[in-house]
Design a protein around this motif. Structure first.
Motif, mmCIF file in Angstrom:
data_model
loop_
_atom_site.group_PDB
_atom_site.id
_atom_site.type_symbol
_atom_site.label_atom_id
_atom_site.label_comp_id
_atom_site.label_asym_id
_atom_site.label_seq_id
_atom_site.Cartn_x
_atom_site.Cartn_y
_atom_site.Cartn_z
ATOM 1 N N PHE A 446 26.218 56.863 -16.620
ATOM 2 C CA PHE A 446 25.821 55.713 -15.803
ATOM 3 C C PHE A 446 26.896 55.306 -14.800
ATOM 4 N N GLY A 447 28.122 55.794 -14.971
ATOM 5 C CA GLY A 447 29.189 55.481 -14.037
ATOM 6 C C GLY A 447 29.810 54.123 -14.272
ATOM 7 N N GLN A 448 30.733 53.770 -13.364
ATOM 8 C CA GLN A 448 31.404 52.465 -13.422
ATOM 9 C C GLN A 448 30.950 51.559 -12.286
ATOM 10 N N TYR A 449 30.770 52.122 -11.101
ATOM 11 C CA TYR A 449 30.266 51.377 -9.946
ATOM 12 C C TYR A 449 29.142 52.171 -9.295
ATOM 13 N N ILE A 450 28.160 51.436 -8.783
ATOM 14 C CA ILE A 450 27.011 52.068 -8.132
ATOM 15 C C ILE A 450 26.757 51.378 -6.794
ATOM 16 N N VAL A 451 25.942 52.023 -5.972
ATOM 17 C CA VAL A 451 25.530 51.463 -4.674
ATOM 18 C C VAL A 451 24.080 51.010 -4.818
ATOM 19 N N PRO A 452 23.819 49.713 -4.896
ATOM 20 C CA PRO A 452 22.448 49.234 -5.137
ATOM 21 C C PRO A 452 21.446 49.663 -4.072
ATOM 22 N N GLU A 453 21.913 49.922 -2.866
ATOM 23 C CA GLU A 453 20.983 50.330 -1.817
ATOM 24 C C GLU A 453 20.403 51.711 -2.109
ATOM 25 N N THR A 454 21.271 52.649 -2.539
ATOM 26 C CA THR A 454 20.833 54.036 -2.721
ATOM 27 C C THR A 454 20.723 54.456 -4.185
ATOM 28 N N GLY A 455 21.398 53.740 -5.064
ATOM 29 C CA GLY A 455 21.417 54.122 -6.470
ATOM 30 C C GLY A 455 22.507 55.109 -6.825
ATOM 31 N N GLU A 456 23.304 55.529 -5.836
ATOM 32 C CA GLU A 456 24.361 56.506 -6.099
ATOM 33 C C GLU A 456 25.462 55.901 -6.974
ATOM 34 N N ILE A 457 26.038 56.750 -7.827
ATOM 35 C CA ILE A 457 27.244 56.356 -8.544
ATOM 36 C C ILE A 457 28.426 56.538 -7.596
ATOM 37 N N SER A 458 29.168 55.469 -7.357
ATOM 38 C CA SER A 458 30.328 55.561 -6.463
ATOM 39 C C SER A 458 31.612 55.843 -7.238
ATOM 40 N N VAL A 459 31.707 55.352 -8.492
ATOM 41 C CA VAL A 459 32.857 55.646 -9.341
ATOM 42 C C VAL A 459 32.340 56.070 -10.704
ATOM 43 N N PHE A 460 32.791 57.232 -11.144
ATOM 44 C CA PHE A 460 32.316 57.823 -12.392
ATOM 45 C C PHE A 460 33.315 57.574 -13.534
ATOM 46 N N ASN A 461 32.931 58.037 -14.711
ATOM 47 C CA ASN A 461 33.826 58.287 -15.845
ATOM 48 C C ASN A 461 34.435 57.043 -16.459
ATOM 49 N N SER A 462 33.572 56.138 -16.928
ATOM 50 C CA SER A 462 34.026 55.022 -17.754
ATOM 51 C C SER A 462 32.909 54.704 -18.734
ATOM 52 N N SER A 463 33.149 53.719 -19.576
ATOM 53 C CA SER A 463 32.125 53.282 -20.538
ATOM 54 C C SER A 463 31.429 52.028 -20.045
ATOM 55 N N GLN A 497 30.143 60.211 -28.517
ATOM 56 C CA GLN A 497 30.917 61.437 -28.674
ATOM 57 C C GLN A 497 32.101 61.485 -27.700
ATOM 58 N N ARG A 498 31.850 61.196 -26.431
ATOM 59 C CA ARG A 498 32.922 61.308 -25.436
ATOM 60 C C ARG A 498 33.968 60.218 -25.590
ATOM 61 N N ASP A 499 33.508 58.988 -25.772
ATOM 62 C CA ASP A 499 34.436 57.863 -25.704
ATOM 63 C C ASP A 499 35.002 57.467 -27.067
ATOM 64 N N VAL A 500 34.166 57.392 -28.080
ATOM 65 C CA VAL A 500 34.647 56.937 -29.389
ATOM 66 C C VAL A 500 35.259 58.090 -30.174
ATOM 67 N N VAL A 501 34.532 59.185 -30.315
ATOM 68 C CA VAL A 501 34.998 60.298 -31.142
ATOM 69 C C VAL A 501 36.147 61.045 -30.479
ATOM 70 N N THR A 502 36.041 61.310 -29.182
ATOM 71 C CA THR A 502 37.036 62.141 -28.495
ATOM 72 C C THR A 502 38.197 61.331 -27.937
ATOM 73 N N ARG A 503 37.898 60.213 -27.267
ATOM 74 C CA ARG A 503 38.964 59.409 -26.657
ATOM 75 C C ARG A 503 39.497 58.323 -27.587
ATOM 76 N N GLY A 504 38.640 57.797 -28.452
ATOM 77 C CA GLY A 504 39.064 56.742 -29.361
ATOM 78 C C GLY A 504 39.079 55.368 -28.750
ATOM 79 N N PHE A 505 38.354 55.164 -27.654
ATOM 80 C CA PHE A 505 38.234 53.847 -27.041
ATOM 81 C C PHE A 505 37.061 53.866 -26.074
ATOM 82 N N THR A 506 36.613 52.680 -25.712
ATOM 83 C CA THR A 506 35.642 52.515 -24.633
ATOM 84 C C THR A 506 36.329 51.702 -23.542
ATOM 85 N N SER A 507 35.835 51.820 -22.287
ATOM 86 C CA SER A 507 36.671 51.296 -21.205
ATOM 87 C C SER A 507 35.874 50.951 -19.960
ATOM 88 N N GLY A 508 36.520 50.148 -19.111
ATOM 89 C CA GLY A 508 36.113 49.984 -17.726
ATOM 90 C C GLY A 508 34.983 49.025 -17.451
#
Length: 770
Positions: A446-463, A497-508
């Motif tokens: 789902f990303g961290q930031y999106i563009v409401p006009e287009t729906g694009e993810i502008s910043v990826f890779n967070s919880s 799996q990505r955030d809790v099991v592998t990284r051990g935290f959630t973020s952003g």
């Protein structure tokens, strides 16, 4: 490297080693991890280390004088994996200026892949790219529209991302939710943890972690007192001002700690062990009964009631202290929910007007919502960059919109006001849910930031989308769209799996941090896991929720810390166990989890019967109440019933800020108090089964109990009348998930200030005042 040599290696690196022979106790606990324990004396000039001597026995003679160690070591009942150690260091003869005592836990065969956790500030060693040198740094250009962007944090204490060279961090015990350090070693399938006390007679202690240049050894150190070169601020550092004490003959210091080594198959095992051990050294905390939950809710809703405004943009309850409108996160479409729950015609009409304003003015073409609009009606961007002019919005805010909008619809129907629901609200919710599903199908996150006009993810890779599965689950059930539930399950499995099991935290999730670990995604993701358990009844979601609750516990103060006696909190003698730390950037705790009642912890308690979850949310509620401005208990120096977001134990904002409230208010903390008062029962009881748990600020004791009912004596020792909600059920009923509007049906018992009332509670939930 041989066991016992690790601490000596670190000392040799300073070039100021002085040794005497001997061996410290508790070595067997560390052997499985190639570990050793050593004690040293450290002499400083200011905050600079100038000499260091290591005990290898129980006596040491140096230029300062003659020293002696005394050890008391004992097994921990019921836990063969741990030992409690009380260490006393005494200067028998001589004088020692500016000297601290350090306990080193050194480990060989170290690997940088080891997961390092210091609760509420360091997760996975904070071993990530860092940007900026201050609060809420701007994102560099390479973070935009880049699915491969690495996790990027603010300038926080961290171990190095480099394979060689210096790597270490220095903290005070007051940077943590409980003074503890831990790691999980995948190669050894072991976890390790040390817990200590906040302070000794010489003040707050220090916690430090340092790897050697080759990354094959690491030392965890408790220092009494804390002797940091630099103290961590909100994304930056400043001189600590730490000072070591002067010693005279006869002076001593006692350091108490518990050490645990245990088998672990992954990071979740370390987290669940932490949940078990977090209060093991400090002992049970002692929440105070100050203000009944019903009184807190009445005061909070009155404040919100008086903050409804009409602007050029639209009509809404004011968010925070600005006339501009912010959606989700800390205000809009969350503070409306308790106002709707009042079932008051005027407030319901106001909520209707705000929902009309939001759905008509703030939803973009893609279905996603903008996060900000000025009172003049101008939409704003969030985390913008000059090279990318399109307006951006927080994914977390959009997740909040979906989740809370669905809760509004459910509550209106439960109240019998389904006819009030505007078709435009339902259309907006469906469009937003569809936008999330489309982004999941296109990007696999789902990303961290999106563009409401287009729906694009502008910043990826967070919880940041941690709460989105909860919103999708509610929308799937409400709109009969099972494919949305499938997306919710897939997304939750991915984040787990990505955030809790592998990284051990959630973020952003927070709007003022980078992709730092934060408590808000932790609690938001637990909301999602419990929603999936409710709508699927699959045990896997409950098992994952247990792990996630343990992660939430790492962010929550486990004990009642000591604040400076002259500070606001110190003078009020507040019991702050349950305060929730914000993020690894924003180094303070707050009254509540932003922004939620965290009733998912209560739901987890019902589903599992594990009282640790009930105790966790009770602690959170009571710490919140400690921060509320009341007559004779002044905190914000503002409106009665108001509160604000700083419970500051650390010196991140300077030593003068420790224990002092900022004289303002935060709408979200007030909303939290109302939500907890609404969505948590004052008393939970299972008649005939001997189960009773009290969340409210009253005392409840059993008078008698049989198979069908229990008689309770309720005592209200506060200065305020209480209306105590009572939830009663059987073990069989507890196996069924609790709906989102169940709180409406809990009967309330009036208990006047200073009064005692006896009630009879039946298994079917009926309450009779005797």
């Amino acid at each position: 490297m041989k066991r016992g040599g690790i601490a000596l290696w670190l000392l040799a690196a300073t070039g100021i080693v002085h040794q005497v022979k001997g061996q410290a106790p508790a070595k067997d606990l560390l052997r499985a991890l190639q570990g050793g324990i050593h004690v040293s004396l450290r002499q400083y000039q200011g905050d600079s280390l100038v000499h260091q001597w290591t005990f290898n026995g129980n006596t040491l003679t140096n230029a300062q004088g003659r020293w002696q160690l005394q050890w008391q070591q004992s097994a921990i009942p019921g836990n063969p994996a741990g030992q409690e150690i009380t260490l006393t260091c005494k200067l028998l003869e001589g004088a020692a200026p500016s000297t601290a005592v350090a306990v080193d836990f050194g480990f060989g065969h170290w690997q940088p892949e080891n997961y390092v956790m210091v609760p509420a500030i360091v997760y996975n060693g904070n071993r990530y790219r860092a940007i900026g040198n201050g609060y809420n740094p701007d994102y560099p250009k390479d973070m935009y529209y880049n699915p491969a962007v690495p996790v990027t944090i603010s300038n926080n204490p961290r171990l190095s991302v480099s394979a060689t060279g210096p790597s270490g961090l220095e903290l005070s015990t007051t940077n943590t939710s409980v003074p503890a350090m831990s790691f999980y070693a995948p190669a050894a399938k072991k976890g390790w943890m040390v817990l200590t006390e906040q302070a000794t007679r010489y003040g707050n202690s220090g916690l430090s972690i340092r790897e050697n240049d080759g990354r094959d050894s690491c030392t965890f150190t408790i220092t009494a007192p804390a002797m940091r070169k630099m103290a961590a601020g909100f994304g930056d550092f400043h001189p600590s001002g730490d000072q070591a004490p002067d010693w005279a003959a006869g002076n001593d210091i006692t350091i108490r700690f518990r050490v645990y080594t245990f088998s672990a198959s992954g990071i979740p095992d370390l987290l669940t062990q932490f949940m078990t051990l977090r209060k093991s050294l400090t002992g049970p905390n002692h929440p105070r009964n100050l203000v009944p939950m019903s009184k807190l809710a009445a005061l909070g809703t009155d404040i919100c009631r008086n903050n409804f405004v009409e602007t050029k943009a639209g009509s809404y309850y004011l968010p925070e202290n600005s006339r501009n409108f912010q959606l989700g996160w800390v205000s809009g479409m969350i503070n409306t929910y308790p106002m709707l729950a009042l079932n008051d015609e005027e407030e319901r009409s106001r909520v209707v007007r705000e929902l009309d304003f939001i759905t008509s003015r703030m939803q973009g073409k893609s279905g996603f919502f903008y996060g900000f609009i000025s009172e003049e009606g101008k939409l704003g961007t969030e985390k913008g960059h000059p090279d990318f002019p399109a307006l951006q919005a927080m994914v977390r805010k959009n997740g909040d919109v979906l989740f809370w909008l669905m809760k509004h619809l459910l509550l209106l129907k439960a109240q019998g006001h389904g006819q009030t629901i505007h078709p435009e609200w339902e259309a907006a919710a469906q469009k937003l849910a569809a936008a999330f599903v489309q982004n999941w199908q296109r990007n696999g996150e789902f990303g961290q930031y999106i563009v409401p006009e287009t729906g694009e993810i502008s910043v990826f890779n967070s919880s940041a989308g941690a709460i989105v599965p909860a919103g999708l689950a509610l929308a799937a059930d409400y709109f009969h769209r099972p494919e949305w539930l499938h997306t919710a399950e897939a997304a939750a499995a991915f984040y787990y799996q990505r955030d809790v099991v592998t990284r051990g935290f959630t973020s952003g999730a927070c709007g003022d941090i980078s992709q730092d670990a934060d408590s808000e995604t932790a609690f938001g993701f637990l909301e999602s896991l419990m929603a999936l358990y409710q709508y699927t009844q699959q045990p896997v979601w409950l098992e994952r929720a247990k792990v996630q609750a343990a992660l939430c516990a790492t962010w929550t103060m486990a004990y009642d810390p000591v604040f400076p006696p002259g500070s606001d909190i110190g003078k009020l003698q507040c019991h702050m166990a349950g305060a929730v730390w914000a993020s690894s950037q924003n180094k303070h705790a707050a009254p509540g989890a932003c922004t939620t009642s965290a009733d998912h912890l209560f739901k987890l308690y019902r589903a599992t019967g594990d009282e640790r979850y009930a105790a966790l949310i009770r602690d959170i509620q009571h710490a919140h109440t400690e921060a509320v401005n009341m007559p004779g208990h002044i905190t914000t120096n503002y409106l009665i019933g108001s509160s604000m977001e700083r419970i500051q134990l650390s010196d991140a904002e300077g030593k003068g800020s420790i224990g002092n409230f900022i004289h303002t208010r935060n709408s979200w903390t007030e909303t939290n108090g109302i939500l907890m008062a609404m969505e948590l029962p004052g008393i939970y009881v299972r008649p005939g089964e001997g189960k009773l748990f009290v969340f409210d600020h009253i005392n409840a004791t059993r008078v008698s109990e049989d198979k069908g009912a229990v008689t309770l004596r309720l005592s209200n020792t506060t200065a305020y009348d209480a209306a105590v909600s009572v939830m009663a059920e059987s073990a069989g009923a507890a196996k069924k998930p609790l709906g989102y509007t169940a709180f409406q049906h809990w009967p309330k018992v009036a208990v006047a200030a200073g009064a005692t009332v006896n009630i009879k509670v039946a298994k079917n939930g009926e309450v009779t005042v005797l």
